[in-house]
Structure formats: C-alpha cells, structure tokens
Design a protein around this motif. Sequence first.
Motif, PDB file in Angstrom:
ATOM      1  N   ILE A 182      21.614 -10.716 -29.234  1.00  0.00           N
ATOM      2  CA  ILE A 182      22.341 -12.013 -29.520  1.00  0.00           C
ATOM      3  C   ILE A 182      21.664 -12.887 -30.469  1.00  0.00           C
ATOM      4  CG2 ILE A 182      22.310 -12.755 -27.365  1.00  0.00           C
ATOM      5  CD1 ILE A 182      25.150 -13.993 -27.663  1.00  0.00           C
ATOM      6  N   ILE A 194      26.474 -10.721 -32.672  1.00  0.00           N
ATOM      7  CA  ILE A 194      25.893  -9.775 -31.607  1.00  0.00           C
ATOM      8  C   ILE A 194      25.555  -8.319 -32.296  1.00  0.00           C
ATOM      9  CG2 ILE A 194      26.347  -8.605 -29.752  1.00  0.00           C
ATOM     10  CD1 ILE A 194      27.764 -10.975 -28.547  1.00  0.00           C
ATOM     11  N   GLN A 223      31.214 -12.069 -24.502  1.00  0.00           N
ATOM     12  CA  GLN A 223      30.272 -11.240 -25.067  1.00  0.00           C
ATOM     13  C   GLN A 223      30.523  -9.822 -24.455  1.00  0.00           C
ATOM     14  OE1 GLN A 223      26.479 -12.698 -23.804  1.00  0.00           O
ATOM     15  NE2 GLN A 223      26.783 -14.578 -24.961  1.00  0.00           N
TER      16      GLN A 223
END
Length: 265
Positions: A182, A194, A223
């Motif tokens: 990331i 990412i 995420q």
Amino acid sequence: MRTDSSRIAVLSKMAEILDVLTEDSSITLQALSQQLNLPRPTIYRIVQTLIDQGILTSSHQPGPRLIHWASPSRNTHALEQASQESLQRLVSTFRDTASVYTRVGSARVCIARIEGVESLRHTIQVGTPLPLHAGSAGRILLAWLDDETRDRLIHESQTFFPGPSPPSFSDWQEIREKQWAISLGERESALGSISVPIFTGTNHVIAALSISGPQERFVTDRQDAIISALQQEAQKITRLLCSAKNEHALAATPQPSQAIVNKED
C-alpha cells in the motif's frame, strides 16, 4: 564546426553501441571498444551522453527516455489482453482506477488501465514511465528481486526521477509474505494505491495489478476487500497467461499425423 556527415557518423556509432548494450548491458567499455573497433574515449563520450540524456541508466540498462520511445511497440499484448476483464471488474466493484504496471529498466510503466468512475480520480497515460522507487506498484515490482539489484534500481530511479523521495522502505520480506503493498501520499500527496503481484512461474513477478485513487478511499475498513479482489484477479490473469502460453506451444507442435508424414517424406 560539426558537419552533417559527422553528425550522421555519431548517430551511427550511437546505434551500434545501443545494439550491443541491448544484448549485454554488463559489457565493459574496453570490450565494447574492441568489439566495435572504436576508440575507447569515443565510446566513453557517447555512452556518457546517452546516460546524461536519460537514454541509458548508469548500469547501461534502458533509461526513461528510451522506455518512453519504446512503450508504444513493447510486446505487452498478451498481458494487456489477459488483464482487461479483471480491470473492468475491479472498476465496477470499487469505482477507482485499475492498472497493470511492468518494470522496464529502473522505471515502471503502465501497460493497461481503466479509469475510475468517481469525479476525483488518478489519471496518467498508458506508456508513461514512472518512478520505480515510489508507490505500491513499484514496491511490488522490486520486492522479489535480489537485494543488490533492488538497491541499484532504486538508486537509478531516484536519479532519473528527481524530486522529494518517499520514506525509505526496507521490509521487503513482509511484502513477499503478505503479497500486497500500500502507498499513501508518496508520489502525490492526495493519492493512494494498493498493488499485488501478477506471477508467471514460482516467485517470478511479471507485473503489478493496482487500484489507485484519492487516499481517503483506502481507509482500513476498505483495504481488506480491495486486497482480496486484487489477489483473486491477479490469479485469474496468471491462469489466462499460462493458458495462452500453452495454446501457443501446442499450436507450434506438429500433430502426430503431421509428424508421420514428415518422417515418411
């Protein structure tokens, strides 16, 4: 005063030098001088000029300028084609820009891309060389290299892409273990991304698959979903590449009946 004929002669020598260095970038200037039958000072001046102009790196690999010239004709068709459906699915799911990057020398180059549908998004042109030492895609492309090669490429990338450098990163083993990286505000303060590796073979990374956009869209609770989707799509791309390679190999192999005919002939 340099005449037109002397300029043409210099260009011819530059082309000869690039021909050799493309095949063997580790060749010494002395060996290059002997192979091309050119004075060593001439070889040195031309090679140094190529480095100064960004055509070569200090280790005689393709420089950013040469990469930019070559990008439209680079042989990335199979990877680009195998990536298209995955890129479309990622954009449809997350609404941010999805891209595929490969390493060329000490730069990373976007070879396939679908822009996000949000009003605020990250935009670059396909084929544009970008810093290898900054951003999540660069980390993925560097992480599986040996330490010496990685350190050299980072140094060259910093040389050819001047400007504020991101904080140094050293835990490459962590990236290899978790298989994602990331980046938040490294190359551009408002940008986040990412990336995951696209493998061909064991531990051979051919490219990085990325999602990028405003960094506030890469908050912790989002995420995990992005990483999972990226890794699934990277695996699909790998399978498509392997399938295409096998089909190509099969098509190039004579069928049994053909082999018998050829033997009888």
